[in-house]
Design a protein around this motif. Structure first.
Motif, PDB file in Angstrom:
ATOM      1  N   GLN A 412       0.927   4.421  -5.025  1.00 58.05           N
ATOM      2  CA  GLN A 412      -0.439   4.205  -5.514  1.00 58.05           C
ATOM      3  C   GLN A 412      -1.475   4.604  -4.463  1.00 58.05           C
ATOM      4  O   GLN A 412      -2.433   5.329  -4.752  1.00 58.05           O
ATOM      5  CB  GLN A 412      -0.599   2.734  -5.896  1.00 58.05           C
ATOM      6  CG  GLN A 412      -1.912   2.399  -6.587  1.00 58.05           C
ATOM      7  CD  GLN A 412      -2.022   0.912  -6.870  1.00 58.05           C
ATOM      8  OE1 GLN A 412      -1.789   0.080  -5.987  1.00 58.05           O
ATOM      9  NE2 GLN A 412      -2.350   0.563  -8.097  1.00 58.05           N
ATOM     10  N   ARG A 413      -1.279   4.172  -3.226  1.00 55.63           N
ATOM     11  CA  ARG A 413      -2.240   4.478  -2.164  1.00 55.63           C
ATOM     12  C   ARG A 413      -2.217   5.961  -1.808  1.00 55.63           C
ATOM     13  O   ARG A 413      -3.274   6.554  -1.539  1.00 55.63           O
ATOM     14  CB  ARG A 413      -1.936   3.626  -0.933  1.00 55.63           C
ATOM     15  CG  ARG A 413      -2.238   2.144  -1.133  1.00 55.63           C
ATOM     16  CD  ARG A 413      -1.795   1.314   0.057  1.00 55.63           C
ATOM     17  NE  ARG A 413      -2.150  -0.098  -0.117  1.00 55.63           N
ATOM     18  CZ  ARG A 413      -1.730  -1.075   0.676  1.00 55.63           C
ATOM     19  NH1 ARG A 413      -0.958  -0.789   1.716  1.00 55.63           N
ATOM     20  NH2 ARG A 413      -2.093  -2.322   0.448  1.00 55.63           N
ATOM     21  N   GLN A 416      -4.134   7.921  -4.332  1.00 56.63           N
ATOM     22  CA  GLN A 416      -5.578   7.719  -4.181  1.00 56.63           C
ATOM     23  C   GLN A 416      -6.134   8.580  -3.052  1.00 56.63           C
ATOM     24  O   GLN A 416      -7.244   9.118  -3.155  1.00 56.63           O
ATOM     25  CB  GLN A 416      -5.870   6.236  -3.920  1.00 56.63           C
ATOM     26  CG  GLN A 416      -5.650   5.345  -5.136  1.00 56.63           C
ATOM     27  CD  GLN A 416      -5.750   3.864  -4.805  1.00 56.63           C
ATOM     28  OE1 GLN A 416      -5.798   3.467  -3.620  1.00 56.63           O
ATOM     29  NE2 GLN A 416      -5.791   3.024  -5.819  1.00 56.63           N
ATOM     30  N   ARG A 417      -5.353   8.717  -1.962  1.00 55.40           N
ATOM     31  CA  ARG A 417      -5.823   9.496  -0.812  1.00 55.40           C
ATOM     32  C   ARG A 417      -5.649  10.993  -1.009  1.00 55.40           C
ATOM     33  O   ARG A 417      -6.532  11.777  -0.686  1.00 55.40           O
ATOM     34  CB  ARG A 417      -5.079   9.071   0.459  1.00 55.40           C
ATOM     35  CG  ARG A 417      -5.367   7.690   0.941  1.00 55.40           C
ATOM     36  CD  ARG A 417      -4.976   7.488   2.400  1.00 55.40           C
ATOM     37  NE  ARG A 417      -3.782   8.204   2.789  1.00 55.40           N
ATOM     38  CZ  ARG A 417      -2.566   7.693   2.761  1.00 55.40           C
ATOM     39  NH1 ARG A 417      -2.386   6.459   2.331  1.00 55.40           N
ATOM     40  NH2 ARG A 417      -1.534   8.402   3.156  1.00 55.40           N
TER      41      ARG A 417
END
Length: 646
Positions: A412-413, A416-417
């Motif tokens: 997920q992270r 996002q990045r």
């Protein structure tokens, strides 16, 4: 509009090479059906006003997201050339899903549109391709809770059954409340025009007076009246919520049915293996261990089958009950996304409905964590992502590796990045065991790093295998590669060439420090019953060096066990950790017995598994008493035989 399949060469000055055949419209499906890799799909239009043609698909929110086609005067067709920067092939080459074409005139108005075009996978059945998409979502949901170990598929299915039972109980309560509303649903007054006899019209407006003057003998006139309507936002929201619940439950029902089929095949293989244990070369000890191992596996399959069947029953009843709710008369309205409203807050019954719906939509596993059901997808990339998640999932739930960070949160992270998963890595730990000449096993903590599309620069060219595995045990670091190949293969010889070109010449030969294995994975079975190792075309020196280092295996939703076999090979054969069980993922050392100095027997100490394998050492090895001129190196003179490979 006419649609054709064409042969295209994107790098050519004139990309369209020839028109192969017109695309046939399927009356039953009400769309055109084609298969990927047949060729690109081009458009012929006879309308002289057409100035532009676009490829579009459902879900597109702006004109900029449509793909503009190029006009070819020679063939009088509009075509898509693809995009090298986006690594996108011309439409129809390696995409699956639904799309359509739109034609515009010079002022930008759409003046023609094709029927839908549905491209199917040429390597997987429609059912298997759908299963691959489903599993991406299912595995993400599993990884959300994969922060403790060792984890097992049995634990997952027990959790699934509990969630399905709870969801069904909640749906029964929701059904009762919706039935209460059936007697007196909330309504609103809306104004609509109706034909009313002039004698019953009590309020006159200008339109009525004019119509009455023009048509004095007319008996009925159309006037606005207030009528009660059940088409209110809350009913549309309830319908939306129920439709989403059916979508999610359908996915879990498909998952249960697919798992049941897999278990039936597994049970059939085990029963067959059990009835064929008549090898005269086996000593009584080996035969007893093999039979016991197969029986334990069969018991596990039966227990799993019962769990999965229970899950299937719950989800089936859940869907049936949800369909019953949707048939209520006041829910025969359009859909509108669920949100809190005045009626949902202050009406006791509607407040209950909202609470049940909101709880169900956010219930694990019903809460959908990733949307993979986009209309048009690049199939090789989809296969790669499925492989990545499936590899991570198998390492945790079958091989006993414990992630150092929660994999779902990492994904997920990272998304996002970065906006994609290229370059992501995962780290795992687990205890492993090695039996040498010592009576007690030597315990080591093994760290495994898995990288997706990580480039390595220690060669003249920069290469980027799909999956890089780095094993560290405090003494050494060893690397293995897997590369996913989603493409049609004309014959076995062509596949051998790919293994040579990719596994050997790209990911083995140029590297100063050689990997312990460089393999390819493919969704189709290619004459390799299990893990296929390739060294037939090498000279003797290379054959010895490359033993179990190069090859391929089949990997797809209905056959994921080949990866576990490959991990067995890496840990047992290449890394020498012969006392660890990769079949059940237990963290306990296997029990070992020896027969002379050339054969060791291993039995998994997990009483529910008791997998059995044998390690043999070839007599023809260097420095051995009976060594020949072509003796094996000690590192390649070992052979492993397993019982759980059916």
């Amino acid at each position: 509009m006419e649609l054709w399949i064409a042969e295209i060469k994107s790098t050519s000055e004139r990309p369209i090479q020839k028109l192969i055949s017109p695309l046939i419209f399927n009356e039953e499906s009400n769309c055109y059906i084609a298969s990927e890799y047949e060729g690109t799909i081009v458009v012929k239009t006879s309308n002289s006003k057409v100035q532009k043609v676009f490829l579009s698909h459902y879900g597109v929110t702006s004109n900029e997201q449509r793909i503009p086609l190029i006009y070819d005067e020679q063939w009088d067709v509009w075509y898509d050339k693809g995009n090298e920067l986006e690594e996108r092939s011309p439409i129809g080459i390696n995409q699956c899903g639904t799309f359509f074409f739109e034609a515009e005139d010079g002022e930008g108005y759409i003046i023609d549109r094709s029927s839908d075009v549905y491209i199917t996978s040429s390597l997987l059945t429609e059912e298997e391709f759908q299963r691959m998409k489903d599993e991406i979502v299912n595995m993400l949901e599993d990884l959300l809770t994969a922060n403790e170990g060792p984890a097992t598929p049995m634990k997952l299915w027990r959790g699934n059954v509990e969630a399905a039972r709870h969801a069904l109980d909640q749906m029964k309560k929701l059904h009762e409340v919706l039935l209460e509303l059936e007697d007196e649903p909330h309504e609103q007054l809306i104004r609509e025009y109706q034909l009313v006899p002039s004698s019953k019209i009590k309020q006159f407006d200008v339109k009525f007076l004019i119509s009455h003057r023009i048509f004095p003998f007319k008996d009925k006139f159309s006037i606005p009246v207030n009528v009660r309507s059940i088409d209110i936002p809350e009913h549309r929201m309830i319908r939306w919520g129920l439709e989403r619940l059916i979508d999610y439950a359908d996915r879990y029902l498909r998952q249960a049915r697919n798992r049941k089929r897999d278990l039936c095949r597994r049970a059939s293989s085990l029963i067959s293996a059990l009835s064929n244990q008549h090898d005269k070369h086996l000593n009584p000890f080996e035969k007893e261990r093999i039979v016991n191992s197969i029986k334990k596996d069969l018991h596990y399959v039966i227990e799993s089958f019962q769990l999965v069947s229970e899950s299937e029953r719950h989800w089936t009843k859940f869907i049936e009950l949800t369909d019953t709710c949707l048939s209520l008369h006041y829910l025969s309205v359009d859909e509108e996304e669920l949100e809190q409203t005045h009626l949902f807050t202050f009406s006791p019954l509607y407040s209950e409905v909202y609470q049940y719906l909101d709880d169900l939509l956010n219930l694990k596993p019903l809460k959908q964590l990733s949307n993979t059901y986009v209309p048009l997808q690049k199939s090789p990339k989809l296969y790669e992502i499925w492989c990545l998640l499936s590899i991570i999932h198998s390492l945790i739930y079958e091989c006993g590796f414990i992630p150092t960070q929660n994999p779902y949160i990492q994904i997920q992270r990272y998304l996002q990045r970065k906006g994609g998963l290229e370059g992501i890595s995962f780290t795992f730990n687990r205890p492993v065991y090695r039996y040498k000449e010592y009576r007690e096993p030597q315990k080591t903590n093994l760290t495994l790093e898995v990288h997706y599309e990580r480039p390595f620069l220690d060669t003249e060219k920069s290469y980027r295998p799909d999956f890089t595995f780095t094993f560290r045990d405090g003494f050494q670091a060893e690397t293995a590669f897997l590369d996913a190949k989603y493409k049609p293969l004309p014959n076995w010889e062509h596949w051998i060439e790919i293994i040579r070109d990719v596994s050997f010449e790209k990911y083995y030969e140029p590297l100063p420090k050689k990997p312990i294995a460089s393999f390819l994975i493919h969704p189709n079975k290619l004459n390799d019953v299990s893990v296929h190792t390739w060294n037939a075309t090498m000279n003797h020196r290379k054959q010895e060096e490359l033993r179990h280092r190069l090859g391929s295996f089949e990997y797809k939703p209905s056959n994921k066990k080949e990866f576990v076999k490959w991990m067995n090979m890496l840990l047992h054969y290449h890394l020498g950790y012969n006392g660890v069980c990769m079949h059940c993922g237990t963290h306990l050392p296997a029990n070992s017995n020896s027969e002379g100095g050339w054969k060791k027997y291993f039995t998994c100490s997990n009483r529910a598994c008791e997998a059995f394998w044998v390690e043999s050492v070839c007599f023809n090895r260097k420095r051995a008493r009976r060594a020949q001129k072509d003796a094996h190196d000690p590192s390649t003179a070992t052979l492993f035989k397993y019982t759980k490979t059916f």
